[in-house]
Write a protein that holds these residues in place. Structure first.
Motif, PDB file in Angstrom:
ATOM      1  N   LEU A 460      11.871 -12.039  -5.474  1.00 42.95           N
ATOM      2  CA  LEU A 460      12.822 -11.036  -5.945  1.00 42.95           C
ATOM      3  C   LEU A 460      13.298 -10.192  -4.766  1.00 42.95           C
ATOM      4  CD1 LEU A 460      10.923  -9.704  -9.110  1.00 42.95           C
ATOM      5  CD2 LEU A 460      12.629 -11.527  -9.026  1.00 42.95           C
ATOM      6  N   ALA A 461      14.375  -9.485  -4.997  1.00 38.47           N
ATOM      7  CA  ALA A 461      14.760  -8.446  -4.056  1.00 38.47           C
ATOM      8  C   ALA A 461      13.669  -7.379  -4.050  1.00 38.47           C
ATOM      9  CB  ALA A 461      16.102  -7.850  -4.463  1.00 38.47           C
ATOM     10  N   PRO A 462      13.565  -6.601  -2.978  1.00 35.66           N
ATOM     11  CA  PRO A 462      12.503  -5.582  -2.940  1.00 35.66           C
ATOM     12  C   PRO A 462      12.510  -4.691  -4.179  1.00 35.66           C
ATOM     13  CG  PRO A 462      13.582  -5.747  -0.813  1.00 35.66           C
ATOM     14  CD  PRO A 462      14.379  -6.596  -1.761  1.00 35.66           C
ATOM     15  N   ILE A 463      11.324  -4.458  -4.700  1.00 40.08           N
ATOM     16  CA  ILE A 463      11.161  -3.603  -5.871  1.00 40.08           C
ATOM     17  C   ILE A 463      11.003  -2.171  -5.375  1.00 40.08           C
ATOM     18  CG2 ILE A 463       9.688  -3.073  -7.837  1.00 40.08           C
ATOM     19  CD1 ILE A 463       8.908  -6.076  -7.809  1.00 40.08           C
ATOM     20  N   THR A 464      11.960  -1.320  -5.697  1.00 40.86           N
ATOM     21  CA  THR A 464      11.939   0.063  -5.237  1.00 40.86           C
ATOM     22  C   THR A 464      11.226   0.931  -6.262  1.00 40.86           C
ATOM     23  OG1 THR A 464      14.004  -0.239  -4.013  1.00 40.86           O
ATOM     24  CG2 THR A 464      13.334   2.024  -4.518  1.00 40.86           C
ATOM     25  N   LEU A 465      10.175   1.625  -5.808  1.00 37.52           N
ATOM     26  CA  LEU A 465       9.388   2.497  -6.670  1.00 37.52           C
ATOM     27  C   LEU A 465       9.425   3.914  -6.118  1.00 37.52           C
ATOM     28  CD1 LEU A 465       6.197   0.275  -7.160  1.00 37.52           C
ATOM     29  CD2 LEU A 465       8.242   0.371  -8.610  1.00 37.52           C
ATOM     30  N   GLN A 466       9.331   4.889  -7.035  1.00 39.56           N
ATOM     31  CA  GLN A 466       9.281   6.284  -6.608  1.00 39.56           C
ATOM     32  C   GLN A 466       8.017   6.561  -5.832  1.00 39.56           C
ATOM     33  OE1 GLN A 466       8.539  10.025  -9.246  1.00 39.56           O
ATOM     34  NE2 GLN A 466      10.711   9.528  -9.429  1.00 39.56           N
ATOM     35  N   GLY A 467       6.914   6.017  -6.318  1.00 41.51           N
ATOM     36  CA  GLY A 467       5.623   6.167  -5.654  1.00 41.51           C
ATOM     37  C   GLY A 467       4.660   5.165  -6.261  1.00 41.51           C
ATOM     38  N   LEU A 468       3.565   4.892  -5.554  1.00 42.54           N
ATOM     39  CA  LEU A 468       2.596   3.905  -6.031  1.00 42.54           C
ATOM     40  C   LEU A 468       1.191   4.412  -5.761  1.00 42.54           C
ATOM     41  CD1 LEU A 468       1.910   1.057  -7.135  1.00 42.54           C
ATOM     42  CD2 LEU A 468       2.115   0.218  -4.781  1.00 42.54           C
ATOM     43  N   THR A 469       0.338   4.344  -6.793  1.00 41.88           N
ATOM     44  CA  THR A 469      -1.082   4.655  -6.662  1.00 41.88           C
ATOM     45  C   THR A 469      -1.875   3.418  -7.021  1.00 41.88           C
ATOM     46  OG1 THR A 469      -0.758   6.998  -7.194  1.00 41.88           O
ATOM     47  CG2 THR A 469      -2.979   6.109  -7.465  1.00 41.88           C
ATOM     48  N   LEU A 470      -2.781   3.006  -6.139  1.00 45.65           N
ATOM     49  CA  LEU A 470      -3.670   1.875  -6.378  1.00 45.65           C
ATOM     50  C   LEU A 470      -5.096   2.390  -6.418  1.00 45.65           C
ATOM     51  CD1 LEU A 470      -2.035  -0.693  -3.911  1.00 45.65           C
ATOM     52  CD2 LEU A 470      -1.667  -0.505  -6.375  1.00 45.65           C
ATOM     53  N   LEU A 499      -4.082   5.428  -2.094  1.00 46.20           N
ATOM     54  CA  LEU A 499      -5.118   4.417  -2.258  1.00 46.20           C
ATOM     55  C   LEU A 499      -6.406   5.121  -2.639  1.00 46.20           C
ATOM     56  CD1 LEU A 499      -4.311   2.361   0.968  1.00 46.20           C
ATOM     57  CD2 LEU A 499      -3.433   1.998  -1.358  1.00 46.20           C
ATOM     58  N   VAL A 500      -6.924   4.808  -3.829  1.00 47.48           N
ATOM     59  CA  VAL A 500      -8.124   5.478  -4.338  1.00 47.48           C
ATOM     60  C   VAL A 500      -9.140   4.396  -4.634  1.00 47.48           C
ATOM     61  CG1 VAL A 500      -9.051   7.093  -6.030  1.00 47.48           C
ATOM     62  CG2 VAL A 500      -6.637   7.220  -5.380  1.00 47.48           C
ATOM     63  N   ALA A 501      -9.964   4.061  -3.645  1.00 47.95           N
ATOM     64  CA  ALA A 501     -10.954   2.998  -3.806  1.00 47.95           C
ATOM     65  C   ALA A 501     -12.172   3.342  -2.959  1.00 47.95           C
ATOM     66  CB  ALA A 501     -10.361   1.646  -3.402  1.00 47.95           C
ATOM     67  N   GLY A 502     -13.185   2.497  -3.032  1.00 48.21           N
ATOM     68  CA  GLY A 502     -14.408   2.743  -2.294  1.00 48.21           C
ATOM     69  C   GLY A 502     -14.946   1.460  -1.691  1.00 48.21           C
ATOM     70  N   GLU A 503     -16.124   1.560  -1.107  1.00 47.99           N
ATOM     71  CA  GLU A 503     -16.724   0.402  -0.469  1.00 47.99           C
ATOM     72  C   GLU A 503     -17.191  -0.627  -1.489  1.00 47.99           C
ATOM     73  OE1 GLU A 503     -16.810  -0.266   2.724  1.00 47.99           O
ATOM     74  OE2 GLU A 503     -15.715   1.583   3.152  1.00 47.99           O
ATOM     75  N   THR A 504     -17.599  -0.188  -2.679  1.00 48.88           N
ATOM     76  CA  THR A 504     -18.148  -1.118  -3.658  1.00 48.88           C
ATOM     77  C   THR A 504     -17.078  -1.774  -4.520  1.00 48.88           C
ATOM     78  OG1 THR A 504     -18.478   0.699  -5.233  1.00 48.88           O
ATOM     79  CG2 THR A 504     -20.326   0.137  -3.762  1.00 48.88           C
ATOM     80  N   GLU A 505     -15.965  -1.092  -4.762  1.00 44.11           N
ATOM     81  CA  GLU A 505     -14.896  -1.665  -5.592  1.00 44.11           C
ATOM     82  C   GLU A 505     -13.569  -1.411  -4.892  1.00 44.11           C
ATOM     83  OE1 GLU A 505     -13.975  -2.190 -10.314  1.00 44.11           O
ATOM     84  OE2 GLU A 505     -14.818  -0.289  -9.626  1.00 44.11           O
ATOM     85  N   ILE A 534       0.875   7.672   3.547  1.00 41.39           N
ATOM     86  CA  ILE A 534      -0.125   6.729   3.053  1.00 41.39           C
ATOM     87  C   ILE A 534      -1.462   7.442   3.052  1.00 41.39           C
ATOM     88  CG2 ILE A 534      -1.324   4.549   3.449  1.00 41.39           C
ATOM     89  CD1 ILE A 534       1.181   3.513   4.810  1.00 41.39           C
ATOM     90  N   THR A 535      -2.039   7.569   1.859  1.00 40.45           N
ATOM     91  CA  THR A 535      -3.322   8.259   1.706  1.00 40.45           C
ATOM     92  C   THR A 535      -4.404   7.215   1.465  1.00 40.45           C
ATOM     93  OG1 THR A 535      -2.206  10.162   0.727  1.00 40.45           O
ATOM     94  CG2 THR A 535      -4.587   9.985   0.387  1.00 40.45           C
ATOM     95  N   GLY A 536      -5.429   7.185   2.321  1.00 42.34           N
ATOM     96  CA  GLY A 536      -6.501   6.210   2.184  1.00 42.34           C
ATOM     97  C   GLY A 536      -6.566   5.305   3.403  1.00 42.34           C
ATOM     98  N   ASP A 537      -7.763   4.753   3.629  1.00 47.11           N
ATOM     99  CA  ASP A 537      -7.998   3.889   4.786  1.00 47.11           C
ATOM    100  C   ASP A 537      -7.636   2.456   4.421  1.00 47.11           C
ATOM    101  OD1 ASP A 537      -8.828   2.597   7.024  1.00 47.11           O
ATOM    102  OD2 ASP A 537     -10.965   3.058   6.783  1.00 47.11           O
ATOM    103  N   VAL A 538      -6.486   2.015   4.873  1.00 54.00           N
ATOM    104  CA  VAL A 538      -5.993   0.698   4.501  1.00 54.00           C
ATOM    105  C   VAL A 538      -6.959  -0.398   4.911  1.00 54.00           C
ATOM    106  CG1 VAL A 538      -4.144  -0.974   4.883  1.00 54.00           C
ATOM    107  CG2 VAL A 538      -3.592   1.441   4.545  1.00 54.00           C
ATOM    108  N   ALA A 539      -7.491  -0.312   6.133  1.00 55.60           N
ATOM    109  CA  ALA A 539      -8.310  -1.396   6.667  1.00 55.60           C
ATOM    110  C   ALA A 539      -9.568  -1.650   5.844  1.00 55.60           C
ATOM    111  CB  ALA A 539      -8.691  -1.086   8.115  1.00 55.60           C
ATOM    112  N   SER A 540     -10.113  -0.607   5.195  1.00 54.91           N
ATOM    113  CA  SER A 540     -11.389  -0.771   4.492  1.00 54.91           C
ATOM    114  C   SER A 540     -11.262  -0.901   2.980  1.00 54.91           C
ATOM    115  CB  SER A 540     -12.298   0.421   4.806  1.00 54.91           C
ATOM    116  OG  SER A 540     -11.741   1.625   4.274  1.00 54.91           O
ATOM    117  N   LEU A 541     -10.078  -0.685   2.422  1.00 47.84           N
ATOM    118  CA  LEU A 541      -9.960  -0.586   0.967  1.00 47.84           C
ATOM    119  C   LEU A 541      -9.417  -1.839   0.289  1.00 47.84           C
ATOM    120  CD1 LEU A 541      -8.616   3.066   0.578  1.00 47.84           C
ATOM    121  CD2 LEU A 541     -10.971   2.243   0.465  1.00 47.84           C
TER     122      LEU A 541
END
Length: 595
Positions: A460-470, A499-505, A534-541
């Motif tokens: 698809l063409a890029p999907i434009t979102l106002q904001g995204l929380t994972l 980005l709201v995640a942790g080491e276990t999940e 960008i909020t959160g550590d991308v490399a670890s999440l």
């Protein structure tokens, strides 16, 4: 002046018949047989009032049944000016040709408080015809019931009540080819009503009001429960209200059908803001399931004007609004629509999805939700007028929010709703929302929660979102771009990525079509661009699930990038090692204009 004695029974008969506006004689016929007897037997009647008395009641005679007896009208035609039951049963039935009773005035079942009365109308050719003025009340003040079955027919053009006054409890059962054809039908006006249309029963009304309608200084709001069930069972009306100014429910299932030719409401109100007494706001719930159908030619409003309304569409049930589904469903501040089950109910579990056939589902209030809580995980359910891929799109608009809690649902076209989307978050169930159009998610923020998957179908063409929380346990799914680079994004965010995640999940990226990647050993692909922070550590999440091992997610400036740490074949290892730096620098300078 000489006073003329006046019988109290005569006065009662006069009062009952006053609603007729036509009393030729002040006479009342009272049933005296405490057992079962035929209407046409003169000895079963006791008379009061002016003489001479006729042998049987006529269109000028009010009739009273108060002694617990049973009156039978079988294969005969009889009449009365008014009919009132405070204790007993009336049976209009068929042995050969059917019975007929014509009542020209009021027809009250269980008229007095605490009384009990019932009427059975059974058999083809058996008819109760309520003519001229005066209402029909099934449970006026007591406990009353009317059963119409096996081809029996009740007809009137005048208003009919089931559960009229506070404290009353009425039952209307139309079944097995029975027919109820009346003017306006008010159920639970101030009392309680149960209406069951089953096994091929037919109800025809002008307005249909399920719970409430009127208001007075006593502020009594009624309750009513209506079920239309079984093949051939049908209710046709002009307007249809569920929870007008009381608490009402409508269930249409097992191939039962409700059709109305004007507007329909789930939740309504009676009165005006600022008026005295204050308005009464209704609460309505409609559940269309197991092949049942509600077809409203006019628009459908849910929870508008201060009321509360909920529509549940499940197990191949159909809610059709407008001719051929060309109408609009509008949610107010108290409105909700659930496809599948209602997740707010105790011990709720997902149910198979139903179908909404409407051009538009919109909300006049921010955040009122269409909730997907169904059990179809095959990928075969689409938010279309047929529930299938080939069906016409149901547009989501206004302040509506989309809440996907369970099941797999595909959105096939663009939407304009602004209330945002939430995917997942319900314990023990997975919700997968498949996007088949770049504008499917409207313009609001998107949150993907635990057990939620946001999947992009195809290219698809890029999907434009106002904001995204994972959040932790959430997932994105899309196909890999064959050559990588930064020119073919999957998502573009106008604002922030949280980005709201942790080491276990962690957050999972499902990458399909990895076999099409042309150069996996040097692959990187910018799939998401962030206009804000960008909020959160991308490399670890993140963790990546793909047929190509070694894929991972990293951040480069305002982009999320998909890379591959591929172990080369032994024969190529030395060549790759010798030229790694040059190839890497050349590839990035030629293909990725990062800044």
């Amino acid at each position: 002046m000489k006073l003329i004695p006046f019988s109290l029974k005569c006065l009662l008969g006069l009062l009952i018949a006053t609603g007729l506006g036509q009393v030729a004689q002040c006479q009342t016929a009272t049933w005296n047989n405490t057992g079962t007897g035929a209407w046409q037997e003169p000895t079963n009647w006791t008379w009061s009032g002016a003489t001479p008395y006729p042998s049987l009641p006529t269109t000028t005679t009010p009739v009273l049944l108060n002694n617990g007896g049973t009156i039978t009208v079988q294969d005969t035609s009889q009449s009365a000016a008014a009919f009132s039951i405070n204790s007993g049963t009336l049976e209009v039935t068929k042995a050969s040709s059917g019975g007929m009773l014509t009542v020209t005035g009021t027809f009250y079942i269980a008229d007095a408080a605490g009384s009990t009365g019932s009427v059975l109308l059974d058999g083809a050719g058996s008819v109760i015809n309520k003519t001229t003025s005066g209402q029909t009340m099934i449970a006026a003040r007591g406990n009353g019931s009317l059963t119409v079955s096996n081809g029996g027919k009740f007809t009137t053009t005048i208003t009919t009540h089931v559960g009229r006054y506070a404290g009353s409890n009425g039952l209307l059962n139309v079944k097995s080819g029975g027919e109820m054809a009346v003017g306006t039908l008010l159920m639970g006006y101030q009392g309680a009503a149960t209406v069951l249309v089953e096994n091929g029963g037919l109800v025809k009304t002008a307005g249909a009001y399920v719970a409430g309608y009127g208001q007075d200084l006593n502020r009594n709001a009624g309750t009513a429960n209506v079920t239309v069930t079984g093949t051939g069972s049908k209710w046709t009306a002009t307007s249809f209200y569920v929870g007008h100014s009381g608490v009402g429910s409508l269930v249409v299932n097992d191939s039962g059908v409700v059709e109305n030719s004007s507007t329909a409401y789930i939740g309504f109100y009676n009165g005006a803001e600022g008026a005295s007494p204050a308005p009464i706001y209704g609460t309505g719930t409609a559940t269309i399931e197991t092949g049942g159908a509600w077809r409203s030619t006019g628009a459908l409003s849910i929870g508008t004007g201060g009321s509360t309304g909920t529509l549940n569409v499940a197990t191949a049930g159909l809610m059709q609004v407008g001719a051929a589904g060309a109408g609009t469903i509008t949610l107010g501040a108290g409105g909700a629509v659930n496809i599948g089950a209602d997740p707010l109910l105790a011990d709720a579990v997902p149910a198979a999805p139903g179908i909404i056939s409407a051009a538009t589902l919109t909300s006049t209030a921010a955040g009122r939700a269409l909730t997907l809580f169904h059990s179809d995980v095959s990928g075969g359910y689409y938010l279309t007028k047929t529930g299938a891929a080939a069906g016409a799109h149901v547009a989501l608009a206004g302040g509506l929010a989309l809440n996907a809690l369970a099941g797999t649902t595909t959105l096939v076209a663009g939407n304009t709703f602004t209330g945002g989307s939430s995917i997942g978050g319900y314990t023990g169930t997975e919700a997968r929302l498949i996007i088949n159009h770049e504008g499917a998610l409207g313009s609001g923020p998107v949150v993907v929660k635990n057990n939620g998957v946001l999947e992009v179908a195809g290219s698809l063409a890029p999907i434009t979102l106002q904001g995204l929380t994972l959040e932790a346990g959430s997932a994105l799914a899309f196909d890999a771009h064959p050559s990588g680079g930064s020119s073919d994004l999957v998502f573009t965010l106008e604002n922030n990525l949280s980005l709201v995640a942790g080491e276990t999940e962690k957050i999972t990226i499902h990458v399909g079509n990895a076999a099409a990647i042309t150069d996996p050993e040097l692959y990187d692909w910018a799939f998401l661009e962030v206009g804000g922070d960008i909020t959160g550590d991308v490399a670890s999440l993140f963790e990546v699930v793909s047929d190509l091992p070694g894929m991972y997610v990293f951040q480069r400036d305002g982009f999320l990038v998909l890379g591959a740490a591929v172990i080369p074949e032994p024969g190529r290892a030395v060549l790759l090692l010798a030229g790694f730096m040059g190839l890497g620098l050349r590839r990035r300078s030629a293909r990725v204009p990062w800044h």
